[in-house]
Design a protein around this motif. Structure first.
Motif, PDB file in Angstrom:
ATOM      1  N   HIS A 199       0.739  -1.153  -0.043  1.00 22.89           N
ATOM      2  CA  HIS A 199       0.077   0.043   0.205  1.00 22.89           C
ATOM      3  C   HIS A 199       0.776   1.228   0.029  1.00 22.89           C
ATOM      4  CE1 HIS A 199      -3.026   2.842   0.843  1.00 22.89           C
ATOM      5  NE2 HIS A 199      -2.766   3.117   1.968  1.00 22.89           N
ATOM      6  N   ILE A 200       0.759   2.244  -0.915  1.00 16.36           N
ATOM      7  CA  ILE A 200       1.196   3.382  -0.719  1.00 16.36           C
ATOM      8  C   ILE A 200      -0.070   4.333  -0.727  1.00 16.36           C
ATOM      9  CG2 ILE A 200       2.664   5.164  -2.225  1.00 16.36           C
ATOM     10  CD1 ILE A 200       3.911   2.649  -3.389  1.00 16.36           C
ATOM     11  N   ARG A 201      -0.185   5.418   0.122  1.00 21.02           N
ATOM     12  CA  ARG A 201      -1.509   5.953   0.395  1.00 21.02           C
ATOM     13  C   ARG A 201      -1.704   6.918  -0.992  1.00 21.02           C
ATOM     14  NH1 ARG A 201      -0.404  10.715   4.799  1.00 21.02           N
ATOM     15  NH2 ARG A 201       1.222  11.982   3.771  1.00 21.02           N
ATOM     16  N   SER A 202      -0.650   7.444  -1.558  1.00 17.78           N
ATOM     17  CA  SER A 202      -0.834   8.176  -2.746  1.00 17.78           C
ATOM     18  C   SER A 202      -1.088   7.812  -4.060  1.00 17.78           C
ATOM     19  CB  SER A 202       0.355   9.485  -3.014  1.00 17.78           C
ATOM     20  OG  SER A 202       1.560   8.642  -3.289  1.00 17.78           O
ATOM     21  N   ARG A 204      -3.118   4.873  -6.331  1.00 20.12           N
ATOM     22  CA  ARG A 204      -4.157   4.025  -6.546  1.00 20.12           C
ATOM     23  C   ARG A 204      -3.915   3.091  -7.746  1.00 20.12           C
ATOM     24  NH1 ARG A 204      -7.245   5.184  -2.340  1.00 20.12           N
ATOM     25  NH2 ARG A 204      -5.127   4.837  -1.537  1.00 20.12           N
ATOM     26  N   ILE A 208     -11.976   1.869  -8.366  1.00 16.83           N
ATOM     27  CA  ILE A 208     -13.010   1.226  -7.932  1.00 16.83           C
ATOM     28  C   ILE A 208     -14.150   0.921  -9.012  1.00 16.83           C
ATOM     29  CG2 ILE A 208     -15.370   2.301  -7.307  1.00 16.83           C
ATOM     30  CD1 ILE A 208     -14.677   2.087  -4.472  1.00 16.83           C
TER      31      ILE A 208
ATOM     32  N   GLU B 174      -9.453   8.423   3.557  1.00 22.24           N
ATOM     33  CA  GLU B 174      -9.630   7.467   2.890  1.00 22.24           C
ATOM     34  C   GLU B 174      -8.268   6.893   2.259  1.00 22.24           C
ATOM     35  OE1 GLU B 174     -11.923   9.138  -0.151  1.00 22.24           O
ATOM     36  OE2 GLU B 174     -13.456  10.157   1.242  1.00 22.24           O
ATOM     37  N   PHE B 175      -7.357   7.791   1.720  1.00 23.70           N
ATOM     38  CA  PHE B 175      -6.255   6.913   1.294  1.00 23.70           C
ATOM     39  C   PHE B 175      -5.259   6.206   1.997  1.00 23.70           C
ATOM     40  CE2 PHE B 175      -6.989  10.791  -1.508  1.00 23.70           C
ATOM     41  CZ  PHE B 175      -6.701  10.187  -2.508  1.00 23.70           C
ATOM     42  N   GLU B 176      -5.453   6.768   3.612  1.00 25.15           N
ATOM     43  CA  GLU B 176      -4.665   5.904   4.656  1.00 25.15           C
ATOM     44  C   GLU B 176      -5.232   4.472   4.661  1.00 25.15           C
ATOM     45  OE1 GLU B 176      -1.806   6.690   5.865  1.00 25.15           O
ATOM     46  OE2 GLU B 176      -1.937   9.031   6.293  1.00 25.15           O
ATOM     47  N   ASN B 177      -6.705   4.643   4.635  1.00 23.03           N
ATOM     48  CA  ASN B 177      -7.275   3.260   4.909  1.00 23.03           C
ATOM     49  C   ASN B 177      -7.266   2.405   3.666  1.00 23.03           C
ATOM     50  OD1 ASN B 177      -8.050   4.150   7.431  1.00 23.03           O
ATOM     51  ND2 ASN B 177      -9.823   5.241   7.154  1.00 23.03           N
ATOM     52  N   GLN B 178      -6.594   2.421   2.621  1.00 24.81           N
ATOM     53  CA  GLN B 178      -6.422   1.757   1.442  1.00 24.81           C
ATOM     54  C   GLN B 178      -7.725   1.590   0.679  1.00 24.81           C
ATOM     55  OE1 GLN B 178      -4.322  -2.080   2.045  1.00 24.81           O
ATOM     56  NE2 GLN B 178      -3.091  -1.298   3.650  1.00 24.81           N
ATOM     57  N   GLN B 179      -8.795   2.440   0.957  1.00 26.92           N
ATOM     58  CA  GLN B 179      -9.982   2.412   0.242  1.00 26.92           C
ATOM     59  C   GLN B 179      -9.885   3.441  -0.852  1.00 26.92           C
ATOM     60  OE1 GLN B 179     -12.697   0.583   1.022  1.00 26.92           O
ATOM     61  NE2 GLN B 179     -11.318  -0.433   2.330  1.00 26.92           N
TER      62      GLN B 179
END
Lengths: 581, 199
Positions: A199-202, A204, A208, B174-179
């Motif tokens: 996971h990298i927060r920035s 995606r 979705i 939201e970004f931190e939560n992997q969503q």
């Protein structure tokens, strides 16, 4: 059809044990092993010496292939990544070592190939001083990498490497460069262990999935009278061949491929209607401008596929499935965008679509393709007199390999001929430089392709021009002992440029007349078995000898000098204005 | 048809604070040969998150494509683009004027009041004034001060706040939560330009 099982590396967290007082170089190698890397393509030099010194003790776990030029390392890593579905890894030194990687990195970027390049860099205290073999690799590679990072302290290496692999292989894959200063390679620290990144927060990797767009898309497909599927490499990259086949077979929709997507379903599948674009087939090009719903899956509407955009499929509603939101509406306006990984979106779509057959519509493709077969393909593949044609060489190769070989092509006329006529039963079997069109790609890429698929026959099909661009990689073949079959289709011209000069520049053949060395003698100089053939009656025997030979083999085939690749959508023309001659 | 006329857009880019990111952002514009009117980088309301304000005059179609390519960068969290109607914005300007001129001429003082200028430094040889406002406002004072021996002028990049924005505190969670974060895209067919596409 065989689908390669790709290791799901995403969710497992590999942690190597903590070690006290080890060098940054050793941490890097432990990290590579933790990422499942087995093969590295590289070339040593001053600024990467500490890593090579550490590698000396790791040769039981990491196989290093010494190339003859760093560009070769990138293409080999690309070939490896494309056949194996894993991340290709490259080592190079600073300065010229790093700048020699540029073509391969750019190629990997435009063709979405997962690759991690590790470059050595001068000591951190020398950065910006024009030190010996210093070059600003990060800024040079920024426009052609998915991500890049300069490491100046050993404590950063493990985390950055984990991020690099995660970024390179997830979402829309791409190349990553890690530039490591020499002090960071030497520096000893207490290493707390390697943790894979998930996971990298920035970042995606996947958008979705919105079910209402899937529903909208399904409704459009179900109401379509003349639906048409275009498929690209996204299906291969998403390992979604099975899901794609299920979708195509349930909907009964004719499907055509980009050269990066060929093999997603077998070439001889009844719903596979051929190749798109400038040198693609008659049916799919003409009927692009007649279909009512265009379903693009994992492809990006390259200008070589679309021809003139303002006359491209204007009558159609467009459904675009892609993992990269930046591709939606980039070239062709989408009616319904289906963002997401096609491995997930295709099954959702398949559930909602009606089981159908489109026999009359499919017959139109066949009829148009039949015209092409009669006027163009038959004379190209089965000439009775005259010099050998490129097409008949590929045709005879098909008969011998039965569609199970991996075909690696370079760039130019032979590439178009090979992509048009080679048969593929399996996915990940056509390795070519699609987006960048890099001459010199094939020979090193074939080396990597073989390392990535050792149980397969790998045949590199190369022109006389492109072969001379990376001819030195024969040395890599010699030294590594890898088994690669090389066919040079020698027309004594830079054929594609000559074709354009003939068609559009009044046959003013400006610098396309290229002379070649004695390729057989060159190969033999590298202790590679070789033969030259120019007569029709000797072709099959020569190809058989090449395929049966244990080890690498070079076959030079002399073909017609001034043959043109047709069909052709001339630049600036609509796809439906495709010319058969 | 609105997408084909050029107008002024303000792009807001939320990013990680990373060396080299400015270059990665700038080349997305230079690659398409787009001229950046102004660029400002600053911290945001969230620790460690930076925000860029980029002003550019272009068609909405191009801006949308550029926005998506910006957002695709690994270290970019979120990108918004807005027209001038959607934002509150300011620019700061500094003017250096000879002090004796101002001291002697009452009309100058009146002008400065009228333009809302404030003295930052007063020395015997020169005085530096500042104003904040929109481009036209700061430009107007330049024209006026030229007559009074304007020595030096400089204007900052635009900084802007989006009227409809709730800030980045909830977004970052939201970004931190992997969503997957909410992403607003437009699509002509499905929504006739309404913001319904989220991902």
């Amino acid at each position: 059809m065989e689908t390669l099982e790709i290791k799901n590396e995403q969710s497992t967290q590999t942690i190597t044990t903590a070690t006290q007082n080890i060098s940054g170089s050793e941490i890097l190698l432990k990290g590579l092993i933790a990422e499942g890397v087995e093969t590295i393509f590289g070339y040593p030099g001053g600024a990467i010496m500490p890593i090579y010194d550490a590698l000396y003790d790791y040769t039981d776990k990491l196989k290093h292939i010494l190339v003859r030029h760093e560009q070769g390392a990138t293409h080999a890593a690309q070939g490896y990544a494309r056949t194996s579905g894993r991340v290709g890894v490259v080592f190079a030194t600073s300065g010229p070592g790093a700048t020699n990687l540029i073509t391969g990195i750019a190629d990997a970027q435009i063709d979405s190939t997962p690759m991690v390049c590790i470059t050595g860099q001068v000591f951190a205290h020398l950065l910006g001083t024009d030190a010996f073999q210093e070059t600003d690799v990060i800024n040079i590679t920024t426009p052609i990498t998915k991500w890049n990072y300069q490491v100046t302290d050993a404590s950063e290496i493990a985390e950055v490497l984990a991020k690099a692999f995660y970024i390179a292989r997830t979402g829309r894959p791409g190349p990553v460069v890690i530039d490591i200063t020499k002090n960071a390679q030497i520096q000893k620290i207490d290493f707390s262990g390697y943790t894979k990144c998930d996971h990298i927060r920035s970042y995606r990797p996947k958008p979705i999935i919105r079910t209402n767009y899937i529903e909208q898309a399904a409704a459009l497909i179900n109401s379509a009278q003349k639906p048409f599927i275009l498929f690209g490499q996204g299906i291969l990259l998403g390992n979604a061949e099975k899901e794609f086949k299920a979708f195509v077979e349930k909907t009964g929709i004719p499907a055509a491929w980009t050269i990066m997507g060929v093999g997603a379903i077998p070439t001889n599948h009844p719903l596979n209607v051929g190749m798109l674009g400038m040198h693609g087939n008659n049916g799919p090009n003409v009927l692009t401008n007649e279909c009512d719903v265009l379903i693009a899956i994992g492809m990006r509407f390259d200008d070589r596929v679309t021809g003139r955009l303002d006359k491209y499929a204007k009558q159609a509603k467009v459904i675009h499935l892609d993992i990269d939101p930046a591709e939606i509406d980039k070239n062709v306006k989408t009616t319904v965008p289906v963002w997401g990984d096609c491995k997930e979106t295709l099954p959702l779509l398949t559930q909602l679509v009606d089981e159908k057959k489109h026999d009359n519509w499919l017959a139109k493709f066949r009829a148009l393709n039949q015209i092409e077969i009669d006027e163009l393909i038959t004379p190209e593949l089965h000439p009775q007199t005259g010099e050998l044609t490129m097409g008949e060489v590929i045709h005879q190769l098909n008969l011998l390999t039965k569609g199970d070989a991996i075909i690696v092509t370079d760039v130019g006329q032979h590439q178009m001929v090979a992509c048009r006529y080679a048969k593929f039963n399996n996915t990940r079997s056509n390795i070519t430089s699609g987006g960048l069109g890099t001459m010199g790609f094939a020979l090193p890429a074939a080396i990597g392709a073989k390392f990535g698929a050792q149980d397969k026959t790998v045949v590199a099909v190369i022109g006389d021009g492109g072969f001379q661009m990376t001819i030195q990689e024969l040395g890599t073949i010699m030294q590594s002992g890898i088994d690669v079959k090389i066919i040079i289709l020698n027309n004594q011209f830079l054929g594609m440029v000559r074709q354009w000069q003939e068609l559009f520049n009044d046959r003013r053949y400006s610098f396309v007349d290229i002379t070649s060395p004695d390729f057989v003698a060159v190969a033999k100089g590298y202790y590679i078995e070789a033969q030259k053939v120019s007569e029709r009656e000797k072709l099959v025997d020569a190809l058989t000898a090449m395929l049966n030979h244990k080890g690498s083999y070079l076959l030079e085939v002399m073909v017609t000098k001034e043959n043109n690749v047709f069909p052709m959508v001339p630049q600036g023309c609509s796809v439906s204005e495709i010319r058969l001659k | 048809m609105e997408t084909i006329t050029k107008k002024e857009f303000t792009i807001t880019v939320y990013t990680e604070n990373q060396v080299g990111l400015l270059n990665r952002i700038a080349i997305i514009f230079s690659r398409r040969k787009l001229n950046i009117d102004s660029l400002n980088t600053s911290p945001s309301e969230v620790d460690s998150i930076h925000r860029f304000n980029i002003v550019i005059t272009e068609t909405e179609d191009v801006i949308r494509k550029v926005t998506r390519q910006l957002e695709k960068q690994v270290e970019v969290l979120k990108v918004y683009y807005n027209t001038n109607d959607d934002i509150i914005w300011q620019e700061l300007a500094l003017y250096k004027v000879p002090t004796d001129v101002i001291a002697e001429k009452v009309s100058v003082e009146r002008l400065l009041r009228q333009y809302g200028a404030r003295a930052v430094v007063i020395r015997s040889d020169y005085t530096v004034f500042e104003t904040t406002g929109h481009r036209e406002e700061t430009d107007a004072l330049v024209e006026v001060l030229r007559e009074y021996g304007l020595i030096e002028f400089v204007r900052s990049a635009r900084i802007a706040i989006i009227k409809a924005s709730d800030g980045f505190h909830t977004k970052i969670n939201e970004f931190e939560n992997q969503q997957p974060g909410e992403q607003v895209f437009e699509n002509e067919y499905l929504n006739n330009g309404q913001k319904v596409f989220t991902m």
